[in-house]
Design a protein around this motif. Structure first.
Motif, PDB file in Angstrom:
ATOM      1  N   SER A 102      -6.919 -14.275 -48.270  1.00  0.00           N
ATOM      2  CA  SER A 102      -5.526 -14.169 -47.836  1.00  0.00           C
ATOM      3  C   SER A 102      -5.350 -13.057 -46.814  1.00  0.00           C
ATOM      4  O   SER A 102      -4.313 -12.985 -46.145  1.00  0.00           O
ATOM      5  CB  SER A 102      -4.606 -13.906 -49.034  1.00  0.00           C
ATOM      6  OG  SER A 102      -4.845 -12.618 -49.574  1.00  0.00           O
ATOM      7  N   ASN A 105      -2.821 -18.268 -54.933  1.00  0.00           N
ATOM      8  CA  ASN A 105      -2.104 -17.058 -55.314  1.00  0.00           C
ATOM      9  C   ASN A 105      -1.179 -17.323 -56.500  1.00  0.00           C
ATOM     10  O   ASN A 105      -0.556 -18.376 -56.602  1.00  0.00           O
ATOM     11  CB  ASN A 105      -1.261 -16.558 -54.138  1.00  0.00           C
ATOM     12  CG  ASN A 105      -0.385 -15.385 -54.521  1.00  0.00           C
ATOM     13  OD1 ASN A 105      -0.886 -14.301 -54.785  1.00  0.00           O
ATOM     14  ND2 ASN A 105       0.914 -15.596 -54.584  1.00  0.00           N
ATOM     15  N   GLY A 141      -0.858 -10.266 -52.889  1.00  0.00           N
ATOM     16  CA  GLY A 141      -0.887 -11.251 -53.950  1.00  0.00           C
ATOM     17  C   GLY A 141      -2.048 -11.022 -54.900  1.00  0.00           C
ATOM     18  O   GLY A 141      -3.046 -10.376 -54.557  1.00  0.00           O
ATOM     19  N   THR A 199      -5.907 -14.641 -52.916  1.00  0.00           N
ATOM     20  CA  THR A 199      -5.357 -13.302 -52.780  1.00  0.00           C
ATOM     21  C   THR A 199      -6.301 -12.364 -53.552  1.00  0.00           C
ATOM     22  O   THR A 199      -7.464 -12.694 -53.731  1.00  0.00           O
ATOM     23  CB  THR A 199      -3.914 -13.262 -53.303  1.00  0.00           C
ATOM     24  OG1 THR A 199      -3.855 -13.846 -54.613  1.00  0.00           O
ATOM     25  CG2 THR A 199      -2.991 -14.058 -52.377  1.00  0.00           C
TER      26      THR A 199
END
Length: 338
Positions: free
Chosen positions: A138, A256, A229, A201
């Motif tokens: 991410s 996430n 996240g 994440t």
């Protein structure tokens, strides 16, 4: 309810053979555990298959004796993955080159990009290959100047982090991930490789290996992440497998569960683990942010419910205690690793 045609499982892959690079790693180990449980045959690549300290936890997995083979491969040796990839229908590239503190920025970036391309060059040689699933991050999506992040924006797979902004903050990990993923997309398009990328994440949860990986051992690194996240390792493994099995899967998939500011993270940890000395606050280099992540693509694959932040941190702490990296709560006298 019938499964939507776009996401029906690929034919003949349920008991097929898949290759997982960097097999001893945090995400890769969970992938292998899930694959073995589902009946897959797994060929895992590691730099030293004879290193019991690194691979012993894999050999102890249920089904490993019958359906797991570990072979040597090095990301920075071109052709190193040829034999492993040629034997499989699917490839899961989770490995990242080991980078030392003495490595320059250029060495770090070249290692990440060339390591990814070396695996894909081997994939190109396999006419029976069905799909490659690449573990990205991410960090390729969320790192932007405040002016490029409107209040409460939901970032989706079309978003890319700003390389210039990452460079200004010297976040070379993110730069390496961005450039490696973009290089992978260009190579896959040129050579007609069916590529899907998963963008987790910050991955939290129990470690199958008794050894801490680089991320888990970097105590205090939350200070440089800011709002971000978090996702349970088991959900990350599931997302990878779903992205492989779903015939209609394509493009990028953000994985996430929840997004927390640093003060929310500190409050959660202090409340959840009162026996450990958790910092009262953490510095934030990013300024005020309020973004979230759109996970509708991952949910469409079938990942409907993500495990919550309480469960992922509970599982992580239990694992750290079990492996001797944290004292049991009743004996806690040191600062929490988080």
């Amino acid at each position: 309810m019938p499964v939507a045609p776009a996401f029906r499982e690929m034919a003949n892959t349920a008991k097929g053979k898949v290759c997982v690079t960097g097999a001893s790693g945090f995400i890769a180990s969970w992938l292998i555990k899930r694959f073995l449980k589902s009946g897959y045959h797994v060929l895992g690549t590691v730099r030293d298959p004879g290193n019991q300290k690194k691979v012993g936890h894999l050999l102890d997995l249920e089904g490993a004796r019958e359906r797991l083979e570990l072979v040597r491969a090095d990301l920075l040796e071109e052709g190193s993955f040829d034999d492993a990839v040629m034997a499989c229908e699917g490839v899961f590239h989770t490995a990242s080159p080991v980078v030392t503190k003495s490595d320059s920025k250029e060495e770090m970036l070249n290692s990440a990009i060339n390591g990814t391309l070396n695996v894909l060059r081997s994939c190109k040689k396999n006419p029976s290959l069905k799909r490659v699933v690449l573990t990205s991050s991410s960090s390729t999506v969320r790192i932007k100047d405040e002016s490029d992040l409107p209040p409460n924006v939901l970032l989706d797979e079309t978003s890319w982090s700003s390389i210039e902004y990452c460079e200004s903050l010297q976040i070379w990990y993110a730069v390496a991930k961005i450039l490696a993923e973009k290089a992978a997309w260009e190579f896959a398009k040129e050579h007609m490789i069916d590529l899907v990328t998963v963008l987790p994440t910050f991955v939290i949860g129990p470690n199958l290996s008794p050894e801490l990986g680089p991320t888990a051992s970097d105590t205090g690194k939350f200070t440089v992440y800011g709002r971000m996240g978090y996702v349970h390792i088991d959900d990350v493994a599931s997302c990878h497998i779903m992205a492989y099995e779903a015939a209609g899967a394509e493009g990028r998939y953000i994985c996430n569960a929840a997004v927390l500011d640093l003060d929310e993270l500190v409050s959660l940890l202090a409340t959840r683990f009162p026996a450990y000395r958790v910092p009262k606050s953490l510095p934030n280099i990013y300024g005020e942010q309020s973004y979230g992540f759109d996970t509708s693509k991952a949910r469409a694959l079938g990942l409907q419910e993500f495990k919550g932040v309480e469960e992922m941190f509970d599982d992580a702490v239990d694992s750290l205690v079990a492996h001797g990296h944290l004292p049991a709560a009743k004996n806690a006298t040191t600062r929490c690793v988080f």
